[in-house]
Design a protein around this motif. Structure first.
Motif, PDB file in Angstrom:
ATOM      1  N   THR B  31       0.857  -1.191   0.000  1.00 24.25           N
ATOM      2  CA  THR B  31       0.000   0.000   0.000  1.00 24.25           C
ATOM      3  C   THR B  31       0.889   1.236   0.000  1.00 24.25           C
ATOM      4  O   THR B  31       1.765   1.350   0.858  1.00 24.25           O
ATOM      5  CB  THR B  31      -0.915   0.018   1.229  1.00 24.25           C
ATOM      6  N   SER B  33       0.768   5.593  -0.478  1.00 25.11           N
ATOM      7  CA  SER B  33      -0.027   6.822  -0.580  1.00 25.11           C
ATOM      8  C   SER B  33       0.895   7.968  -0.934  1.00 25.11           C
ATOM      9  O   SER B  33       2.077   7.966  -0.577  1.00 25.11           O
ATOM     10  CB  SER B  33      -0.728   7.118   0.753  1.00 25.11           C
ATOM     11  N   TYR B  35       1.244  12.280  -0.886  1.00 23.56           N
ATOM     12  CA  TYR B  35       0.746  13.503  -0.283  1.00 23.56           C
ATOM     13  C   TYR B  35       1.481  14.695  -0.882  1.00 23.56           C
ATOM     14  O   TYR B  35       2.652  14.602  -1.245  1.00 23.56           O
ATOM     15  CB  TYR B  35       0.983  13.510   1.233  1.00 23.56           C
ATOM     16  N   PHE B  45      -3.640  14.623   1.153  1.00 26.70           N
ATOM     17  CA  PHE B  45      -3.725  13.315   0.523  1.00 26.70           C
ATOM     18  C   PHE B  45      -4.048  13.459  -0.955  1.00 26.70           C
ATOM     19  O   PHE B  45      -5.027  14.106  -1.316  1.00 26.70           O
ATOM     20  CB  PHE B  45      -4.807  12.499   1.235  1.00 26.70           C
ATOM     21  N   GLN B  48      -4.080   6.862  -3.104  1.00 25.92           N
ATOM     22  CA  GLN B  48      -3.486   5.668  -2.542  1.00 25.92           C
ATOM     23  C   GLN B  48      -3.567   4.541  -3.556  1.00 25.92           C
ATOM     24  O   GLN B  48      -4.545   4.425  -4.301  1.00 25.92           O
ATOM     25  CB  GLN B  48      -4.242   5.253  -1.280  1.00 25.92           C
ATOM     26  N   ARG B  57      -8.785   8.503  -3.554  1.00 23.99           N
ATOM     27  CA  ARG B  57      -8.246   9.710  -4.143  1.00 23.99           C
ATOM     28  C   ARG B  57      -8.723  10.924  -3.357  1.00 23.99           C
ATOM     29  O   ARG B  57      -9.873  10.964  -2.915  1.00 23.99           O
ATOM     30  CB  ARG B  57      -8.685   9.824  -5.605  1.00 23.99           C
ATOM     31  N   GLY B  58      -7.847  11.873  -3.185  1.00 21.10           N
ATOM     32  CA  GLY B  58      -8.211  13.138  -2.562  1.00 21.10           C
ATOM     33  C   GLY B  58      -8.701  14.130  -3.599  1.00 21.10           C
ATOM     34  O   GLY B  58      -8.981  13.770  -4.745  1.00 21.10           O
ATOM     35  N   LEU B  90       5.321  13.798  -0.768  1.00 25.38           N
ATOM     36  CA  LEU B  90       5.685  12.697   0.131  1.00 25.38           C
ATOM     37  C   LEU B  90       4.995  11.415  -0.298  1.00 25.38           C
ATOM     38  O   LEU B  90       3.828  11.426  -0.676  1.00 25.38           O
ATOM     39  CB  LEU B  90       5.243  13.022   1.558  1.00 25.38           C
ATOM     40  N   ARG B  94       3.144   0.956   3.551  1.00 22.88           N
ATOM     41  CA  ARG B  94       3.020   0.014   4.663  1.00 22.88           C
ATOM     42  C   ARG B  94       2.649  -1.353   4.120  1.00 22.88           C
ATOM     43  O   ARG B  94       2.273  -1.506   2.963  1.00 22.88           O
ATOM     44  CB  ARG B  94       1.953   0.473   5.654  1.00 22.88           C
ATOM     45  N   GLN B 104       2.168   3.947   8.803  1.00 19.33           N
ATOM     46  CA  GLN B 104       2.695   4.055   7.461  1.00 19.33           C
ATOM     47  C   GLN B 104       4.010   4.818   7.553  1.00 19.33           C
ATOM     48  O   GLN B 104       4.177   5.686   8.396  1.00 19.33           O
ATOM     49  CB  GLN B 104       1.711   4.738   6.504  1.00 19.33           C
ATOM     50  N   PHE B 106       6.812   7.213   6.002  1.00 21.19           N
ATOM     51  CA  PHE B 106       6.975   8.286   5.039  1.00 21.19           C
ATOM     52  C   PHE B 106       8.416   8.372   4.541  1.00 21.19           C
ATOM     53  O   PHE B 106       9.369   8.185   5.310  1.00 21.19           O
ATOM     54  CB  PHE B 106       6.618   9.635   5.667  1.00 21.19           C
ATOM     55  N   GLY B 107       8.555   8.689   3.271  1.00 21.08           N
ATOM     56  CA  GLY B 107       9.849   9.067   2.740  1.00 21.08           C
ATOM     57  C   GLY B 107      10.145  10.519   3.080  1.00 21.08           C
ATOM     58  O   GLY B 107       9.286  11.225   3.630  1.00 21.08           O
TER      59      GLY B 107
END
Lengths: 113, 115
Positions: B31, B33, B35, B45, B48, B57-58, B90, B94, B104, B106-107
């Protein structure tokens, strides 16, 4: 559309003091409220989270207080340390494990000696 | 380290161009996502992906699109760049098991500047 309002925008606290950051939400469907910590040059990292069925959650020096009727929640950092200096974001989502998080605008926390 | 690597770290484009941002996740992170974090704002967001399919979707226009690959890497593509697209992008990923802990990873993000 700002659904999670966060304050203050910046905060300076002396070492050993209590840092308090507040958030308010509008959408009553939100049922999961995490806080993220972000250091410069890094992505956000989950710090602590709460569900609305409890009014307080504590993990070490970090405590979330939750007021469902007021639609507000706050992060308290006890015995604040210089290493806590970072940007903190509150967030909310509908459904546990839902990555569609709505974030607040962030609070830049600076802990001074 | 989160095990989530994003490239490039910085990127400058001009209005109207297209851009591809990349994210490499740990093995098993099915999964991912994406951002968008504008300066002084919280992350927003975008969408995903779960097992290579868009899964939510945002409020972003169709010129924002993505891909997820079987090797746990993913891409964010933005067409017809606008000045307001300037932001830190970003990705977060996960495993299915970590959904129960709502964790989750984050990079560090890609800073995109559109001139």
């Amino acid at each position: 559309q700002q659904q999670v309002k966060q304050s203050p925008q910046s905060l300076i606290v002396q070492k050993g003091g209590i840092s308090i950051i507040n958030c308010a939400y509008e959408n009553t469907a939100f049922d999961y409220f995490p806080w993220y910590q972000q250091f410069p040059g890094k992505g956000p990292a989950l710090l602590i989270a709460i569900r609305p069925d409890v009014s307080e959650k504590k993990e070490g020096r970090f405590t979330i207080s939750f007021n469902k009727s007021a639609k507000q929640f706050s992060l308290h950092i006890m015995d604040s340390q210089p290493g806590d200096s970072a940007t903190y974001f509150c967030a909310a989502s509908i459904g546990f494990g839902n990555e569609k998080l709505t974030f607040g605008t962030g609070t830049r926390l600076t802990i001074i000696p | 380290e989160t095990g989530v690597t994003q490239s490039p770290t910085h990127l400058i484009k001009t209005r109207g161009q297209q851009v591809t941002l990349r994210c490499s996740s740990q093995s098993g992170h099915n999964t991912v996502s994406w951002y968008q974090q504008a300066l002084g704002q919280g992350p927003q967001f975008i969408f995903q992906y779960y097992r290579e399919e868009e899964n939510g979707r945002g409020n972003f226009p169709p010129r924002f699109s993505g891909l997820q690959f079987p090797n746990y890497s993913s891409e964010l593509n933005v067409n017809a760049l606008e000045l307001d697209d300037s932001a830190l992008y970003l990705c977060a990923s996960r495993t299915s098991g970590e959904r129960a802990k709502n964790i989750q990873y984050f990079g560090a993000g890609t800073r995109l500047s559109v001139l």
